[in-house]
Design a protein around this motif. Structure first.
Motif, short mmCIF file in Angstrom:
data_model
loop_
_atom_site.label_atom_id
_atom_site.label_comp_id
_atom_site.label_asym_id
_atom_site.label_seq_id
_atom_site.Cartn_x
_atom_site.Cartn_y
_atom_site.Cartn_z
N THR A 1 48.97 49.35 31.79
CA THR A 1 49.36 48.31 30.85
C THR A 1 48.37 47.16 30.99
N VAL A 2 48.42 46.22 30.06
CA VAL A 2 47.56 45.03 30.17
C VAL A 2 47.90 44.28 31.45
N ASP A 3 49.18 44.13 31.74
CA ASP A 3 49.60 43.40 32.94
C ASP A 3 49.11 44.09 34.22
N MET A 4 49.24 45.41 34.27
CA MET A 4 48.78 46.14 35.45
C MET A 4 47.26 46.06 35.58
N THR A 5 46.55 46.09 34.45
CA THR A 5 45.09 45.97 34.49
C THR A 5 44.69 44.64 35.11
N GLN A 6 45.32 43.58 34.67
CA GLN A 6 45.03 42.24 35.21
C GLN A 6 45.34 42.20 36.70
N THR A 7 46.46 42.77 37.09
CA THR A 7 46.85 42.77 38.50
C THR A 7 45.86 43.57 39.33
N LEU A 8 45.45 44.73 38.84
CA LEU A 8 44.49 45.55 39.58
C LEU A 8 43.15 44.85 39.77
N VAL A 9 42.65 44.20 38.74
CA VAL A 9 41.39 43.46 38.87
C VAL A 9 41.52 42.38 39.94
N ALA A 10 42.65 41.66 39.92
CA ALA A 10 42.87 40.61 40.91
C ALA A 10 42.96 41.19 42.32
N VAL A 11 43.69 42.27 42.48
CA VAL A 11 43.88 42.86 43.81
C VAL A 11 42.61 43.52 44.32
N LEU A 12 41.83 44.11 43.43
CA LEU A 12 40.59 44.74 43.87
C LEU A 12 39.59 43.71 44.40
N ALA A 13 39.40 42.61 43.66
CA ALA A 13 38.38 41.66 44.10
C ALA A 13 38.61 40.22 43.66
N GLY A 14 39.60 39.96 42.82
CA GLY A 14 39.71 38.65 42.22
C GLY A 14 40.74 37.71 42.81
N GLY A 15 41.49 38.17 43.78
CA GLY A 15 42.52 37.31 44.36
C GLY A 15 41.88 36.17 45.14
N SER A 16 41.85 34.98 44.53
CA SER A 16 41.17 33.84 45.15
C SER A 16 41.89 33.36 46.41
N ASP A 17 43.12 33.76 46.60
CA ASP A 17 43.86 33.38 47.79
C ASP A 17 43.57 34.32 48.96
N GLY A 18 42.59 35.20 48.79
CA GLY A 18 42.23 36.14 49.84
C GLY A 18 42.99 37.45 49.76
N LEU A 19 43.92 37.54 48.82
CA LEU A 19 44.70 38.77 48.67
C LEU A 19 43.95 39.71 47.74
N ASN A 20 42.96 40.40 48.30
CA ASN A 20 42.17 41.36 47.54
C ASN A 20 41.53 42.35 48.51
N LEU A 21 41.13 43.47 47.97
CA LEU A 21 40.58 44.51 48.84
C LEU A 21 39.24 44.14 49.46
N ILE A 22 38.44 43.35 48.79
CA ILE A 22 37.15 42.96 49.35
C ILE A 22 37.36 42.15 50.64
N ASN A 23 38.28 41.21 50.60
CA ASN A 23 38.60 40.43 51.80
C ASN A 23 39.16 41.35 52.89
N THR A 24 40.00 42.28 52.51
CA THR A 24 40.59 43.22 53.46
C THR A 24 39.50 44.07 54.12
N ILE A 25 38.53 44.51 53.33
CA ILE A 25 37.42 45.28 53.88
C ILE A 25 36.62 44.44 54.86
N GLY A 26 36.41 43.17 54.55
CA GLY A 26 35.72 42.27 55.48
C GLY A 26 36.44 42.15 56.80
N GLN A 27 37.76 42.03 56.73
CA GLN A 27 38.55 41.94 57.96
C GLN A 27 38.46 43.24 58.76
N LEU A 28 38.43 44.37 58.06
CA LEU A 28 38.29 45.66 58.75
C LEU A 28 36.92 45.79 59.40
N ILE A 29 35.88 45.33 58.70
CA ILE A 29 34.54 45.36 59.29
C ILE A 29 34.51 44.54 60.58
#
Length: 132
Positions: A51-79
């Protein structure tokens, strides 16, 4: 309920992956079972109908969550975790100076991957989808 936007037709099927994304996912195969699970998840996200809503949520969770809630930040923490002998016993066999350098570089990676500027364009993408 009838949709006012009938996108669920044969002509509106989700297209296959483009060569670049498919190639990247294929090239990461077999590194580790966890990476294979991530690849499978990314492939599912790319090929699933959203859905449009899920698309927006996925983009935010993948890399756009400015509060640090995103996979890129999570990958950094794992590194950072993988690069630290305190949390990765495999590194305890390295000379102490290499352990310290690995820890420092892992912390640097986590810091830079958490940088809000890195997430800005994905955040703006999510906002554009959301209409904000």
């Amino acid at each position: 309920m009838t949709s006012t936007n009938p996108v669920h037709t044969d002509g509106n099927a989700v297209p296959p992956l483009d060569n670049e994304l498919a190639g990247l996912l294929d090239d990461l195969a077999g590194v580790h079972p966890g990476i294979d699970l991530i690849r499978d998840g990314l492939r599912l996200i790319a090929l699933d109908r959203h859905t449009v809503d899920m698309t927006q949520t996925l983009v935010a969770v993948l890399a756009g969550g400015s509060d640090g809630l995103n996979l890129i930040n999570t990958i950094g923490q794992l590194i950072a975790r993988l690069a630290d002998a305190d949390t990765n016993p495999a590194l305890r066999t390295l000379p102490l100076e290499r352990q310290k350098q690995a820890r420092r570089e892992g912390q640097n990676a986590a810091y830079w991957l958490a940088d809000p500027d890195l997430h800005q364009t994905a955040s703006e993408t999510a906002a554009a989808i959301d209409g904000a």
